[in-house]
Design a protein around this motif. Structure first.
Motif, mmCIF file in Angstrom:
data_model
loop_
_atom_site.group_PDB
_atom_site.id
_atom_site.type_symbol
_atom_site.label_atom_id
_atom_site.label_comp_id
_atom_site.label_asym_id
_atom_site.label_seq_id
_atom_site.Cartn_x
_atom_site.Cartn_y
_atom_site.Cartn_z
ATOM 1 N N GLN A 9 -6.637 0.083 -5.721
ATOM 2 C CA GLN A 9 -6.366 1.233 -4.817
ATOM 3 C C GLN A 9 -5.334 2.054 -5.349
ATOM 4 O O GLN A 9 -5.330 3.463 -4.885
ATOM 5 C CB GLN A 9 -5.932 0.850 -3.399
ATOM 6 N N ASN A 10 -4.072 1.640 -5.960
ATOM 7 C CA ASN A 10 -3.103 2.097 -6.646
ATOM 8 C C ASN A 10 -2.718 1.521 -8.018
ATOM 9 O O ASN A 10 -3.100 0.541 -8.277
ATOM 10 C CB ASN A 10 -1.916 2.568 -5.474
ATOM 11 N N ILE A 11 -1.559 2.238 -8.571
ATOM 12 C CA ILE A 11 -1.244 1.744 -9.869
ATOM 13 C C ILE A 11 -0.592 0.488 -9.760
ATOM 14 O O ILE A 11 -0.530 -0.496 -10.590
ATOM 15 C CB ILE A 11 -0.167 2.991 -10.670
ATOM 16 N N ASN A 12 0.029 -0.047 -8.606
ATOM 17 C CA ASN A 12 0.776 -1.099 -8.513
ATOM 18 C C ASN A 12 -0.060 -2.276 -7.826
ATOM 19 O O ASN A 12 0.427 -3.238 -7.654
ATOM 20 C CB ASN A 12 1.956 -0.984 -7.419
ATOM 21 N N SER A 13 -1.424 -2.027 -7.399
ATOM 22 C CA SER A 13 -2.214 -3.108 -7.121
ATOM 23 C C SER A 13 -2.851 -4.119 -8.105
ATOM 24 O O SER A 13 -2.742 -3.785 -9.421
ATOM 25 C CB SER A 13 -3.425 -2.151 -6.493
ATOM 26 N N PHE A 38 -15.833 4.058 -6.622
ATOM 27 C CA PHE A 38 -14.992 4.520 -5.808
ATOM 28 C C PHE A 38 -14.367 5.766 -6.037
ATOM 29 O O PHE A 38 -13.762 5.856 -7.041
ATOM 30 C CB PHE A 38 -14.249 3.707 -4.762
ATOM 31 N N TYR A 39 -14.397 6.913 -5.049
ATOM 32 C CA TYR A 39 -13.556 7.938 -5.209
ATOM 33 C C TYR A 39 -12.144 7.733 -4.764
ATOM 34 O O TYR A 39 -12.044 7.321 -3.733
ATOM 35 C CB TYR A 39 -14.240 9.299 -4.435
ATOM 36 N N GLY A 40 -11.093 8.152 -5.636
ATOM 37 C CA GLY A 40 -9.648 8.150 -5.152
ATOM 38 C C GLY A 40 -8.960 6.781 -5.638
ATOM 39 O O GLY A 40 -7.990 6.511 -5.286
ATOM 40 N N THR A 41 -9.909 5.811 -6.337
ATOM 41 C CA THR A 41 -9.060 4.844 -6.894
ATOM 42 C C THR A 41 -8.563 5.071 -8.397
ATOM 43 O O THR A 41 -8.648 6.035 -8.920
ATOM 44 C CB THR A 41 -10.126 3.884 -7.013
ATOM 45 N N VAL A 42 -7.816 4.241 -8.875
ATOM 46 C CA VAL A 42 -7.141 4.161 -10.087
ATOM 47 C C VAL A 42 -7.763 3.280 -11.009
ATOM 48 O O VAL A 42 -7.901 1.990 -10.461
ATOM 49 C CB VAL A 42 -5.525 3.713 -10.029
ATOM 50 N N LEU A 43 -8.203 3.777 -12.163
ATOM 51 C CA LEU A 43 -8.735 2.791 -13.076
ATOM 52 C C LEU A 43 -7.551 2.424 -13.907
ATOM 53 O O LEU A 43 -6.618 3.061 -14.396
ATOM 54 C CB LEU A 43 -9.830 3.292 -13.900
ATOM 55 N N LYS A 44 -7.436 0.998 -14.222
ATOM 56 C CA LYS A 44 -6.529 0.289 -15.167
ATOM 57 C C LYS A 44 -7.206 -0.287 -16.524
ATOM 58 O O LYS A 44 -8.243 -0.985 -16.079
ATOM 59 C CB LYS A 44 -5.633 -0.569 -14.475
ATOM 60 N N ILE A 45 -6.728 -0.091 -17.425
ATOM 61 C CA ILE A 45 -7.256 -0.740 -18.802
ATOM 62 C C ILE A 45 -5.832 -1.432 -19.431
ATOM 63 O O ILE A 45 -4.866 -0.774 -19.709
ATOM 64 C CB ILE A 45 -7.706 0.132 -19.971
ATOM 65 N N GLU A 46 -6.153 -2.818 -19.505
ATOM 66 C CA GLU A 46 -5.207 -3.818 -19.837
ATOM 67 C C GLU A 46 -5.673 -4.519 -21.174
ATOM 68 O O GLU A 46 -6.896 -4.497 -21.420
ATOM 69 C CB GLU A 46 -4.863 -4.515 -18.997
ATOM 70 N N ASP A 47 -4.610 -4.820 -22.264
ATOM 71 C CA ASP A 47 -4.958 -5.510 -23.175
ATOM 72 C C ASP A 47 -5.279 -6.983 -22.962
ATOM 73 O O ASP A 47 -5.136 -7.473 -21.890
ATOM 74 C CB ASP A 47 -4.116 -5.543 -24.512
ATOM 75 N N GLU A 48 -5.538 -7.658 -23.832
ATOM 76 C CA GLU A 48 -5.933 -9.215 -23.605
ATOM 77 C C GLU A 48 -4.881 -10.105 -23.023
ATOM 78 O O GLU A 48 -4.856 -11.097 -22.277
ATOM 79 C CB GLU A 48 -6.311 -10.147 -24.834
ATOM 80 N N GLN A 57 -5.658 8.423 -13.005
ATOM 81 C CA GLN A 57 -5.313 8.646 -11.840
ATOM 82 C C GLN A 57 -5.535 10.025 -11.527
ATOM 83 O O GLN A 57 -5.175 10.924 -12.510
ATOM 84 C CB GLN A 57 -3.672 8.285 -11.613
ATOM 85 N N ASP A 58 -5.925 10.332 -10.238
ATOM 86 C CA ASP A 58 -6.346 11.892 -10.189
ATOM 87 C C ASP A 58 -7.287 12.545 -10.938
ATOM 88 O O ASP A 58 -6.964 13.673 -11.374
ATOM 89 C CB ASP A 58 -5.096 12.473 -9.708
ATOM 90 N N GLY A 59 -8.099 11.899 -11.797
ATOM 91 C CA GLY A 59 -8.965 12.283 -12.659
ATOM 92 C C GLY A 59 -8.388 12.562 -14.129
ATOM 93 O O GLY A 59 -9.119 13.290 -15.066
ATOM 94 N N LYS A 60 -7.273 12.323 -14.395
ATOM 95 C CA LYS A 60 -6.579 12.284 -15.869
ATOM 96 C C LYS A 60 -6.164 10.849 -16.240
ATOM 97 O O LYS A 60 -5.685 10.110 -15.542
ATOM 98 C CB LYS A 60 -5.107 13.031 -15.725
ATOM 99 N N TRP A 61 -6.320 10.605 -17.482
ATOM 100 C CA TRP A 61 -6.057 9.500 -18.413
ATOM 101 C C TRP A 61 -4.798 9.430 -18.682
ATOM 102 O O TRP A 61 -4.368 10.402 -19.250
ATOM 103 C CB TRP A 61 -7.006 9.006 -19.323
ATOM 104 N N ILE A 62 -3.743 8.591 -18.457
ATOM 105 C CA ILE A 62 -2.542 8.413 -18.897
ATOM 106 C C ILE A 62 -2.239 7.090 -19.768
ATOM 107 O O ILE A 62 -2.417 6.282 -19.418
ATOM 108 C CB ILE A 62 -1.295 8.460 -17.639
ATOM 109 N N ASN A 63 -1.581 7.489 -21.022
ATOM 110 C CA ASN A 63 -1.545 6.075 -21.777
ATOM 111 C C ASN A 63 -0.245 5.525 -21.329
ATOM 112 O O ASN A 63 0.661 6.261 -21.282
ATOM 113 C CB ASN A 63 -1.548 6.605 -23.234
ATOM 114 N N ALA A 64 -0.041 4.374 -21.223
ATOM 115 C CA ALA A 64 1.118 3.567 -20.875
ATOM 116 C C ALA A 64 1.928 3.282 -22.338
ATOM 117 O O ALA A 64 1.430 3.254 -23.234
ATOM 118 C CB ALA A 64 0.959 2.333 -20.233
#
Length: 64
Positions: A9-13, A38-48, A57-64
């Motif tokens: 739902q958000n980046i802290n979930s 789902f529309y409006g959700t946040v996709l997170k990619i984590e390493d192993e 978030q909001d249609g834009k990828w942000i590298n951490a």
């Protein structure tokens, strides 16, 4: 490299993700974008290790 992709739902979930093995982070981002349900959700990619690598978030990828 193995990545863990989750849709939240958000980046802290916190949520269990699915493992995805790809050659590059760009390929993992494309796969995650296509698999988004789902529309409006946040996709997170984590390493192993569980470290956040990138999120969308909001249609834009942000590298951490």
């Amino acid at each position: 490299m193995k990545y863990i992709i989750s849709e939240c739902q958000n980046i802290n979930s916190q949520r269990y993700g699915h493992e995805y093995e790809s050659e590059s982070l760009s390929q993992a981002k494309r796969f995650a974008s296509k698999a988004q349900c789902f529309y409006g959700t946040v996709l997170k990619i984590e390493d192993e290790g569980g470290n956040l690598v990138a999120y969308k978030q909001d249609g834009k990828w942000i590298n951490a």
